[in-house]
Write an enzyme that holds these catalytic residues in place. Structure first.
Site, mmCIF file in Angstrom:
data_model
loop_
_atom_site.group_PDB
_atom_site.id
_atom_site.type_symbol
_atom_site.label_atom_id
_atom_site.label_comp_id
_atom_site.label_asym_id
_atom_site.label_seq_id
_atom_site.Cartn_x
_atom_site.Cartn_y
_atom_site.Cartn_z
ATOM 1 N N ILE A 539 46.403 47.442 39.044
ATOM 2 C CA ILE A 539 46.431 47.599 37.593
ATOM 3 C C ILE A 539 45.161 47.089 36.938
ATOM 4 O O ILE A 539 45.041 47.096 35.727
ATOM 5 C CB ILE A 539 47.665 46.911 36.967
ATOM 6 C CG1 ILE A 539 47.789 45.461 37.440
ATOM 7 C CG2 ILE A 539 48.924 47.696 37.273
ATOM 8 C CD1 ILE A 539 48.927 44.714 36.779
ATOM 9 N N GLY A 540 44.211 46.660 37.729
ATOM 10 C CA GLY A 540 42.969 46.226 37.111
ATOM 11 C C GLY A 540 42.105 45.493 38.108
ATOM 12 O O GLY A 540 42.497 45.244 39.249
ATOM 13 N N PHE A 544 37.356 38.259 39.251
ATOM 14 C CA PHE A 544 37.688 37.565 40.495
ATOM 15 C C PHE A 544 38.100 38.511 41.606
ATOM 16 O O PHE A 544 38.073 38.158 42.766
ATOM 17 C CB PHE A 544 38.854 36.608 40.259
ATOM 18 C CG PHE A 544 38.486 35.470 39.391
ATOM 19 C CD1 PHE A 544 37.765 34.412 39.912
ATOM 20 C CD2 PHE A 544 38.827 35.459 38.062
ATOM 21 C CE1 PHE A 544 37.416 33.364 39.113
ATOM 22 C CE2 PHE A 544 38.468 34.404 37.262
ATOM 23 C CZ PHE A 544 37.755 33.363 37.778
ATOM 24 N N GLY A 545 38.547 39.666 41.226
ATOM 25 C CA GLY A 545 39.057 40.594 42.220
ATOM 26 C C GLY A 545 40.143 41.441 41.601
ATOM 27 O O GLY A 545 40.402 41.372 40.400
ATOM 28 N N VAL A 547 43.720 43.252 40.623
ATOM 29 C CA VAL A 547 45.027 42.808 40.138
ATOM 30 C C VAL A 547 46.042 43.890 40.464
ATOM 31 O O VAL A 547 45.787 45.072 40.239
ATOM 32 C CB VAL A 547 44.990 42.575 38.607
ATOM 33 C CG1 VAL A 547 46.334 42.049 38.139
ATOM 34 C CG2 VAL A 547 43.883 41.613 38.245
ATOM 35 N N ASP A 657 35.340 32.628 28.891
ATOM 36 C CA ASP A 657 35.253 34.074 29.055
ATOM 37 C C ASP A 657 36.222 34.768 28.101
ATOM 38 O O ASP A 657 37.046 35.566 28.509
ATOM 39 C CB ASP A 657 35.559 34.439 30.512
ATOM 40 C CG ASP A 657 35.087 35.849 30.853
ATOM 41 O OD1 ASP A 657 34.336 36.432 30.043
ATOM 42 O OD2 ASP A 657 35.478 36.359 31.905
#
Ligand SMILES: *[C@@H]1O[C@H](CO)[C@@H](O)[C@H](O)[C@H]1NC(C)=O
Ligand SMILES: *[C@@H]1O[C@H](CO)[C@@H](O)[C@H](O)[C@H]1NC(C)=O
Ligand SMILES: *[C@@H]1O[C@H](CO)[C@@H](O)[C@H](O)[C@H]1NC(C)=O
Ligand SMILES: *[C@@H]1O[C@H](CO)[C@@H](O)[C@H](O)[C@H]1NC(C)=O
Ligand SMILES: *[C@@H]1O[C@H](CO)[C@@H](O)[C@H](O)[C@H]1NC(C)=O
Ligand SMILES: *[C@@H]1O[C@H](CO)[C@@H](O)[C@H](O)[C@H]1NC(C)=O
Ligand SMILES: *[C@@H]1O[C@H](CO)[C@@H](O)[C@H](O)[C@H]1NC(C)=O
Length: 890
Positions: A539-540, A544-545, A547, A657
């Site tokens: 989903i995204g 970081f990596g 999802v 962020d």
């Protein structure tokens, strides 16, 4: 003497006089005085029966002094102050000693007020003063005061609060000042609930255990650190203030003329707000209640009742008892008396002879444990029980197997709640109640006593071990059935238990036996694969990596974040950070449900937000347009979440962020900040500089470029940029629509900002347009054209002004997030943007590229060995380089 009348002639005269008196007194008494009464004055319920005891009203009519008969019972009368429109009792004089007869009087004399019993004895009175009392005054704030001849206050009810505070009244943070609930609706004597102002907080307690504290409440914001000196309530909210008057913690509430803070007899703290103090209009909103969850009240379902979202029930081995709570079905007595435990109070740590435990079932929680640290951490369930058995004041214990936390229940048994918060790990939470079996209390010769003590002890011990073994075995079996790997994990944990309660002391980086109290649920990689269906639905992809979408065994949806390629050092560091993030709870912060760390794999399991991130709703043409009201709600929700991160947690967290990709939305208007705590935590020593560059271009504050400290105000800057994007409905610096729109939509879907391309020719820089709009006083034109004017002009102006204040170049002159939230809500005075602090926007807007995502050139930060940051300006930044690569770990 010719003037002297004979006695028989006087008698009728006296009779007439007496009759006159009888007629006159009620007539005089029946009239309500305004603001003042003067000595000598007498009131009783009977004298003022026509006004239901009211004998004095404040000038504006907002408050009344009354001989009060709560609930209409006829044997307890009080001298009280009522808020007249709502008939709320805000103060009581003689709560401990009610007047027992309606004819009994209260008297105002030159020496003060005294409340009397029918036989004339004073049961309550004001202290003695050196000077005579000239009047009793009830003012429009609700303060009842005794004044001397020069109108100086000798005594006032505001100094002696009972269970209520009203606007302009303060409660000092001293042991002597507290609110105590009433015993019941009609009995105003002191009940068991207390509200105290402590040096750091506002707390509610019941029989010595805390069940709510302000700083933990999602609706509060912390403005700064410091020692609380008093609590105050006024037209804009509730405040905990320092000795210098500065606000430390506050709850902002809608503007109101009068607020009444009352600790109810059920333990609930209720704040009612009135638009006008003396109007009978209904309260302006539903008000503020604490705790907000009814199950968090100590006696929500009576003693040992079980509060569930569906209502009250009893735990499995319990049945309803006559007192409205629950009791063990087998008739054992609970709680065991303290005397039977400690052997006449001498042997404090000797195990009790006849004590056993009844299980409350799995997945139970106790209100007092939510706010208190565990009594012991790192032990197993047997050591938790042993701790309870050797402690006479222990009435039962709760054990959380996922965090190895042991909580002892003390003082008094209240209600339990079914713990729905961590549904994935229901069976990790066990509860037991200490009971005394009925055959105890035998006394005889010393030998007999010894046997009487030893035998049950041994029996009880054997029983406990057997029951414990059965419980643990069946529990493990159940676990293994539902998820094999989980059982293995538990076994591993039990094999090498650590008694160390120290947070990180017990952690071995190379093993899987990480023991940290308060750690959220830990999943095995296999479990994660199960829940995500082998990482099927992506989903995204954030910094970081990837999802993935997943589902817990209980059916609740989650988002699983795979952490890759960032400097997540050892397991210890990882777990320490996870424990911190996992313990942050706020309605506007995405909740961490669990995690997984196996070998090099690091995964985080978050609650699922079905509408995805704000950038989707805001920038994607295919998504339904966000209305203005929704945008305001997003702005306020996100601001509150950030304010909580900055001020609400034990450890101050700077997000680093803040951008639309990290603001998630869900149905029902939920707005939550994501990815917090993943930037390095700010400890006092390192609160200055960050060693790696974080954040995303376009939202980066100028101080990222200089060597200036990164503070919470750095997030404020980024949030200002987000606010402007909310107003305009597109990226602050848009590429030209022709070559930008398609790429923008597809790239933002994976959660990163596209690196800007040098292709975009002239990009109009919206923050500059906003500044110019502000200077020209034209705000409405700044709003998203797609809304076609369906905006609230005043709010557009407000948001633009707040956003510009957030962008002030000097971080110290930006508002704090708490102030930003207050200004957006309209509960705080709006700051005026300072144009001279915004000049840099013109530079950014006219070609020069600052830390803001540039059109033709960009800025690269490098850190050399000495720690100095060098800035390189690069032209023609290739479009395939993502911001992540520039920003490094976020
Ligand atoms: C309410 O109080 C104000 C002044 O405090 C007064 O002017 C007004 O008449 C009062 N209203 C009522 C209904 O008593
Ligand atoms: C007055 O009456 C109360 C009970 O109503 C009694 O406890 C008290 O002793 C009486 N006092 C005197 C002085 O008689
Ligand atoms: C006290 O206050 C009352 C009402 O405001 C006023 O009429 C009176 O003159 C005052 N007395 C003095 C001594 O100031
Ligand atoms: C609250 O005040 C009461 C009364 O002074 C005191 O006994 C109690 O210990 C206080 N509780 C806290 C948490 O300060
Ligand atoms: C309420 O008190 C706070 C803190 O002292 C203050 O900032 C605020 O202006 C006050 N509001 C009103 C309406 O007086
Ligand atoms: C619980 O821990 C204690 C030591 O703290 C140990 O002796 C005991 O065997 C453990 N019990 C279980 C059931 O693992
Ligand atoms: C019982 O446990 C409580 C903490 O939970 C502690 O304060 C108390 O001192 C203990 N009592 C004994 C006798 O160990």
């Amino acid at each position: 003497m010719p003037t002297r009348l004979p006695l028989p002639a006087v008698a009728p005269l006296l009779l007439v006089l007496l009759l006159l008196l009888i007629i006159i007194i009620p007539a005089r008494g029946g009239r309500i005085a305004t603001e003042f009464v003067v000595p000598d004055f007498t009131a009783s319920y009977l004298l003022f029966i026509d006004t239901f005891g009211v004998f004095l009203a404040s000038r504006g009519g907002a408050f009344q002094a009354v001989v009060y008969n709560p609930g209409g019972q006829q044997d307890r009368f009080y001298l009280a102050v009522l808020h007249s429109p709502s008939k709320t009792c805000v103060w009581v004089a003689n709560r401990a000693a009610p007047i027992t007869d309606r004819a009994a009087q209260l008297q105002l004399t030159a020496s003060g007020i005294s409340v009397q019993d029918p036989n004339g004895t004073a049961i309550w009175s004001t202290p003695a003063f050196g000077v005579p009392v000239a009047s009793l005054r009830l003012d429009d704030r609700g303060n009842l005061a005794l004044l001397d001849a020069r109108n100086a206050t000798l005594w006032q009810s505001f100094d002696h609060p009972t269970d209520t505070l009203v606007s302009s009244q303060t409660l000092p943070a001293t042991a002597a000042a507290f609110l105590a609930s009433a015993a019941s609706e009609s009995d105003l004597s002191e009940g068991e609930y207390r509200l105290n102002v402590t040096a750091a907080d506002l707390v509610l307690t019941w029989m010595g255990s805390m069940y709510w504290r302000l700083s933990n409440d999602a609706r509060s914001t912390m403005d700064r650190a410091g020692t609380v000196a008093s609590m105050a309530v006024n037209g804009t909210g509730v405040y905990l203030e320092a000795a210098d008057g500065g606000v430390i913690i506050q709850v902002s509430l809608p503007a109101a003329e009068l607020r009444i803070v009352k600790l109810g007899y059920d333990g609930k703290l209720q704040i009612s707000s009135f638009a006008s103090a003396n109007s009978s209009a209904t309260p302006i909103d539903a008000g503020f209640a604490a705790p907000s969850d009814g199950c968090a009240l100590p006696l929500s379902c009576g003693a040992m009742g079980l509060c569930t979202p569906k209502g009250c029930t009893c735990p499995p081995q319990f049945a309803a008892s006559h007192d409205g709570g629950c009791a063990p079905s087998d008739g054992s007595s609970t709680p065991p008396s303290v005397a039977s435990c400690s052997g006449d109070g001498r042997g404090s740590s000797s195990s009790s002879p006849s004590v056993s435990y009844i299980s409350l079932g799995n997945g139970v929680a106790y209100y007092a444990n939510k706010l208190a640290p565990p009594t012991m951490a790192g032990g197993n369930v047997s050591s938790c029980q042993a701790l309870c058995s050797t402690n006479c004041s222990c009435l039962g214990y709760l054990y959380d197997a996922s965090s190895l936390s042991c909580y002892l229940v003390q003082h008094q048994l209240g209600s339990f709640m079914s713990d729905d918060s961590t549904s994935g790990s229901d069976s990790d939470k066990l509860g037991f109640i200490k009971v005394r079996s009925s055959q105890s209390s035998s006394s005889g010769s010393s030998k007999g006593t010894l046997i009487a003590i030893l035998l049950p002890t041994i029996l009880a011990f054997v029983l406990v071990v057997i029951i414990g073994a059965i419980v643990i075995r069946s529990w493990r079996k159940e676990k293994r059935r539902s998820s094999r790997p989980r059982g293995d994990l538990e076994l591993r944990r039990h094999r090498s238990p650590s008694d160390s309660a120290h947070l990180v002391g017990a952690i071995d980086d190379d093993s899987d036996d990480v023991v940290i109290p308060g750690l959220p649920t830990r999943f095995t990689h296999e479990e994660i694969e199960d829940m995500t269906n082998s990482f099927r639905i992506k989903i995204g992809a954030g910094g970081f990596g990837a999802v993935y979408k997943g589902e817990l065994p209980d059916g609740s949806q989650v988002a699983v974040k795979k952490i890759e390629g960032v400097g997540m050092q050892g397991k210890r560091e990882f777990c320490t950070e996870i424990a911190v993030i996992g313990n942050i709870h706020h309605v506007n912060l995405v909740r961490l449900r669990g995690f997984c760390t196996e070998g090099q794999r690091r995964l985080l399991v978050y609650e699922y937000m079905n509408r995805g991130s704000l950038d989707r709703s805001l920038f994607r043409p295919t998504c339904p347009l966000l209305g203005w009201k929704e945008r305001m709600d997003v702005a306020i929700g996100a601001a509150r979440g950030l304010a909580y991160l900055h001020f609400g947690c034990d450890q101050r967290i700077i997000h680093c962020d803040v951008k639309p990709e990290n603001i998630l939305l869900a149905d029902g208007g939920q707005v939550k900040i994501a990815d917090f705590g993943l930037a390095k935590f700010l400890t006092p020593e390192q609160s200055g500089l960050f060693t790696t560059m974080r954040g995303t271009r376009g939202y980066l504050a100028p101080e990222w470029l200089s060597n200036a400290a990164i503070t919470d105000r750095t997030d404020v800057y980024s949030f200002g940029m987000v606010l402007l994007e909310l107003v305009r409905g597109r990226k602050n610096r848009s590429e030209h629509v022709s070559d930008g729109a398609g790429g923008e939509a597809s790239s933002s879907s994976n959660g990163t900002t596209t690196g800007s391309s040098s292709r975009g020719a002239k990009s109009d820089y919206f923050p500059l347009a906003a500044l110019e709009g502000h200077e020209a006083g034209k705000y409405a034109e700044l709003a998203d054209p797609r809304l076609q004017g369906r905006v609230v002009a005043k709010e557009v102006e407000r948001v633009v002004k707040v956003a510009l204040c957030c962008l002030h170049e000097d971080p110290h002159l930006r508002p704090s997030m708490a102030v930003v939230a207050g200004m957006l809500e309209g509960t705080m005075e709006l700051w005026e943007p300072r144009v001279h602090l915004l000049g840099f926007l013109r530079l950014y807007g006219r070609g020069f590229s600052g830390p803001v995502d540039g059109g033709g050139s960009d800025v690269h930060l490098k850190q050399d060995g000495s720690g100095a940051t060098t800035v390189t300006t690069m032209s023609g930044w290739p479009s395939y380089l993502s911001s992540t690569q520039l920003s490094g770990p976020r």
